[in-house]
Design an enzyme around this catalytic site. Structure first.
Site, mmCIF file in Angstrom:
data_model
loop_
_atom_site.group_PDB
_atom_site.id
_atom_site.type_symbol
_atom_site.label_atom_id
_atom_site.label_comp_id
_atom_site.label_asym_id
_atom_site.label_seq_id
_atom_site.Cartn_x
_atom_site.Cartn_y
_atom_site.Cartn_z
ATOM 1 N N ASN A 116 -32.770 62.025 -24.503
ATOM 2 C CA ASN A 116 -32.205 62.582 -25.735
ATOM 3 C C ASN A 116 -33.047 63.794 -26.132
ATOM 4 O O ASN A 116 -34.141 63.636 -26.665
ATOM 5 C CB ASN A 116 -32.239 61.495 -26.824
ATOM 6 C CG ASN A 116 -31.873 62.030 -28.196
ATOM 7 O OD1 ASN A 116 -31.311 63.117 -28.333
ATOM 8 N ND2 ASN A 116 -32.207 61.261 -29.225
ATOM 9 N N LYS A 161 -32.555 65.851 -28.449
ATOM 10 C CA LYS A 161 -32.493 66.175 -29.887
ATOM 11 C C LYS A 161 -32.220 67.681 -30.030
ATOM 12 O O LYS A 161 -31.521 68.233 -29.209
ATOM 13 C CB LYS A 161 -33.771 65.714 -30.593
ATOM 14 C CG LYS A 161 -34.099 64.254 -30.238
ATOM 15 C CD LYS A 161 -35.142 63.644 -31.110
ATOM 16 C CE LYS A 161 -35.381 62.195 -30.660
ATOM 17 N NZ LYS A 161 -36.280 61.466 -31.527
ATOM 18 N N HIS A 191 -28.103 56.730 -34.128
ATOM 19 C CA HIS A 191 -29.529 57.052 -33.971
ATOM 20 C C HIS A 191 -30.177 57.069 -35.358
ATOM 21 O O HIS A 191 -29.565 57.512 -36.327
ATOM 22 C CB HIS A 191 -29.698 58.410 -33.282
ATOM 23 C CG HIS A 191 -31.115 58.673 -32.893
ATOM 24 N ND1 HIS A 191 -32.058 59.092 -33.805
ATOM 25 C CD2 HIS A 191 -31.758 58.532 -31.713
ATOM 26 C CE1 HIS A 191 -33.224 59.198 -33.187
ATOM 27 N NE2 HIS A 191 -33.068 58.867 -31.922
ATOM 28 N N GLU A 247 -32.223 58.954 -36.724
ATOM 29 C CA GLU A 247 -32.244 60.271 -37.388
ATOM 30 C C GLU A 247 -30.882 60.581 -38.007
ATOM 31 O O GLU A 247 -30.795 61.192 -39.069
ATOM 32 C CB GLU A 247 -32.683 61.354 -36.385
ATOM 33 C CG GLU A 247 -34.171 61.247 -36.088
ATOM 34 C CD GLU A 247 -34.583 61.700 -34.701
ATOM 35 O OE1 GLU A 247 -33.846 62.473 -34.058
ATOM 36 O OE2 GLU A 247 -35.670 61.271 -34.253
ATOM 37 N N GLU A 267 -34.350 50.805 -30.860
ATOM 38 C CA GLU A 267 -35.359 51.827 -31.137
ATOM 39 C C GLU A 267 -36.032 51.536 -32.480
ATOM 40 O O GLU A 267 -35.496 51.893 -33.534
ATOM 41 C CB GLU A 267 -34.712 53.211 -31.214
ATOM 42 C CG GLU A 267 -34.022 53.646 -29.946
ATOM 43 C CD GLU A 267 -33.944 55.163 -29.868
ATOM 44 O OE1 GLU A 267 -34.556 55.717 -28.949
ATOM 45 O OE2 GLU A 267 -33.309 55.778 -30.733
ATOM 46 N N GLY A 304 -40.914 59.087 -31.874
ATOM 47 C CA GLY A 304 -41.625 60.346 -32.056
ATOM 48 C C GLY A 304 -43.023 60.201 -32.633
ATOM 49 O O GLY A 304 -43.641 61.188 -33.029
ATOM 50 N N SER A 347 -41.079 56.408 -28.159
ATOM 51 C CA SER A 347 -42.323 56.807 -27.485
ATOM 52 C C SER A 347 -42.468 56.194 -26.095
ATOM 53 O O SER A 347 -43.570 55.855 -25.666
ATOM 54 C CB SER A 347 -43.546 56.486 -28.355
ATOM 55 O OG SER A 347 -43.467 57.215 -29.578
HETATM 56 P P1 PGA Z 1 -39.172 59.488 -28.653
HETATM 57 O O1 PGA Z 1 -37.659 59.462 -29.182
HETATM 58 O O2 PGA Z 1 -39.135 59.078 -27.203
HETATM 59 O O3 PGA Z 1 -39.623 60.910 -28.827
HETATM 60 O O4 PGA Z 1 -39.944 58.525 -29.479
HETATM 61 C C1 PGA Z 1 -36.766 58.455 -28.820
HETATM 62 C C2 PGA Z 1 -35.439 58.644 -29.487
HETATM 63 O O5 PGA Z 1 -35.414 59.066 -30.651
HETATM 64 O O6 PGA Z 1 -34.381 58.396 -28.886
#
Ligand code: PGA
Length: 249
Positions: free
Chosen positions: A9, A11, A94, A96, A166, A172, A211
């Protein structure tokens, strides 16, 4: 039985140059043919990625979709438009999108149905915040997010969903759930799916995200109920993403 899926992803990151770099690296990389791999770039890169990934095993995905088929929805894209660019996977729910764009369970369900109606595969993201985990509500939160969608789908639709667990506190942040923490939630999700249909529960893919990186991927992916990963930051470096794909046991 369950084909592992590693999905990147991006983003709101990346560039045309990065699309090309992935196309070149994955066209000559030594990769198992028994895993699915996908990149979910920002929407403007879909056409270029469709071409760049032609000679690679990479599937294409999108990070969002509007639930309506067409109409006066400035700035939005429909599932059938994504389908025209060879998209196979679409993220929905997601954290976000849930927190920054106010997508609640109802919005998540409407998008999931639009994705399924277009013949695409939704990757339904679920996860608890740190406060929710600290209050001991992880399972309740996660299973409610799953049920908000699965209760409304029919048996045939449910089989076509991928779920990504997640934990919000791991996205992140560099802080990953331990393999044991992740496995416990994955097992709870699979048990909950079993209440709908045991057969569906045993074949549906459950990804871990938050992460995940080349250093911890193998250990997470070795857990019995972890069938792949949703990778954010580490999917922006071709060598890291390749190493994660190659760490699927
Ligand atoms: P990250 O993001 O691997 O940077 O923690 C995962 C995600 O938001 O799908």
């Amino acid at each position: 039985m369950r084909v592992p899926l590693i999905a990147g992803n991006w983003k709101m990151n990346g560039s045309l140059a990065l699309v090309e770099q992935f196309g070149q690296a994955f066209s000559k990389a030594n990769l198992s043919s028994s895993i699915d791999m996908a990149i979910l770039p920002p929407l403007p890169y879909l056409a270029a990625a469709q071409t760049a990934f032609e000679e690679t095993p990479l599937w294409l995905g999108a990070q969002t979709v509007n639930p309506e088929p067409s109409g006066a929805y400035t700035g939005e894209v429909s599932a059938s438009m994504l389908s025209e660019f060879g998209v196979r996977y679409v993220l929905v729910g997601h954290s976000e999108r849930r927190s920054l764009y106010y997508e609640d369970d109802q919005a998540v369900l409407a998008r999931t149905q639009a994705i399924l109606n277009a013949g695409l595969t939704p990757i339904l993201c679920v996860g608890e915040t740190l406060a929710e985990r600290d209050e001991g509500r992880t399972e309740a939160i996660v299973l409610n997010q799953v049920k908000a969608v699965f209760d409304a789908l029919d048996a045939r639709e449910r089989q076509h969903v991928v779920i990504a667990y997640e934990p919000v506190w791991a996205i992140g942040t560099g802080r990953t759930a331990t393999p044991e923490q992740a496995q416990a939630v994955h097992a709870a999700i699979r048990a909950c799916l079993g209440d709908y249909d045991e057969q569906m529960a045993s074949t549906l893919r459950l990804l871990y995200g938050g992460s995940m990186k080349r250093e911890n991927a193998a250990e997470l992916l070795a857990q019995p109920d972890i069938d792949g990963g949703l990778i954010g930051g580490a999917s922006l470096k071709v060598d890291d993403f390749l190493a994660i794909c190659q760490s699927v046991g």
